[in-house]
Design a protein around this motif. Structure first.
Motif, PDB file in Angstrom:
ATOM      1  N   GLU A 240      -3.344   8.117   0.458  1.00  0.00           N
ATOM      2  CA  GLU A 240      -3.615   6.862   1.106  1.00  0.00           C
ATOM      3  C   GLU A 240      -4.127   5.802   0.178  1.00  0.00           C
ATOM      4  OE1 GLU A 240      -6.399   5.221   4.694  1.00  0.00           O
ATOM      5  OE2 GLU A 240      -6.265   7.473   4.579  1.00  0.00           O
TER       6      GLU A 240
ATOM      7  N   GLN B 156      -5.960   2.076  -0.329  1.00  0.00           N
ATOM      8  CA  GLN B 156      -6.375   0.730   0.596  1.00  0.00           C
ATOM      9  C   GLN B 156      -6.620  -0.061  -0.386  1.00  0.00           C
ATOM     10  OE1 GLN B 156      -9.740   2.458   2.719  1.00  0.00           O
ATOM     11  NE2 GLN B 156      -8.599   3.893   4.029  1.00  0.00           N
TER      12      GLN B 156
ATOM     13  N   MET C 238       0.861  -1.228   0.199  1.00  0.00           N
ATOM     14  CA  MET C 238      -0.114  -0.063   0.080  1.00  0.00           C
ATOM     15  C   MET C 238       0.919   1.493   0.000  1.00  0.00           C
ATOM     16  SD  MET C 238      -2.958  -0.942  -0.270  1.00  0.00           S
ATOM     17  CE  MET C 238      -2.632  -2.451  -1.073  1.00  0.00           C
TER      18      MET C 238
END
Length: 160
Positions: free
Chosen positions: A68, A70, A33
């Motif tokens: 970010e 995910q 990630m």
């Protein structure tokens, strides 16, 4: 039969744990990630500001920590960008969000869902702008405007 199945499951999980495979797979996930987040950041950092000769990275509108990623499933990822306009009343914040969206939709090499937000508390109309830049129909309508499209194209153009 249930007892045998339970014993087999316990034995298998114990063997995986002892071999380190179970743990390595779980530990590998955050690293993947992070790599994807850096990949996203490398794409957006070179976007030019609509009114200044600087990149979004140079103006600290985007940073590595604003990205970010995910995992949704094995093939799909959720990419979340939180950018910070240079001033709380920035009139071009929506345009910056549009540039981020266009660049990532064009260039990301993996399947993704994209959410773009203004960092909380950094703009006077952040809720309205967040709705606009995450509404597919509004984005499509904006990109039909030739003047707006030209500005976006200039901002997302890769430097030589």
């Amino acid at each position: 039969m249930e007892r045998l199945s339970g014993l087999l499951s316990w034995t298998l999980s114990r063997a995986l744990w002892l071999s380190g495979l179970f743990e390595r797979g779980a530990a590998r996930q955050p690293r993947i990630m992070e790599e994807k987040a850096l990949e996203v950041y490398d794409l957006i950092r070179t976007i030019r500001d609509p009114e200044k000769p600087n990149t979004l990275e140079e103006l600290e509108v985007v940073t590595e920590s604003c990205v970010e990623v995910q995992e949704i499933n094995e093939e799909d990822y959720l990419v979340i960008i939180r950018f910070t306009p240079t001033v709380p009343h920035c009139s071009l914040a929506t345009l910056i969000g549009l540039c981020l969206r266009v660049k990532l939709q064009r260039c990301l090499p993996f399947k993704h869902k994209l959410e773009i937000y203004i960092s909380e508390g950094t703009h006077s109309t952040e809720e309205d702008i967040n709705k606009q830049i995450n509404d597919k129909e509004r984005v499509a309508a904006a990109m039909e405007n030739p003047n707006l499209r030209e500005i976006v194209e200039q901002c997302v153009l890769e430097p030589d």
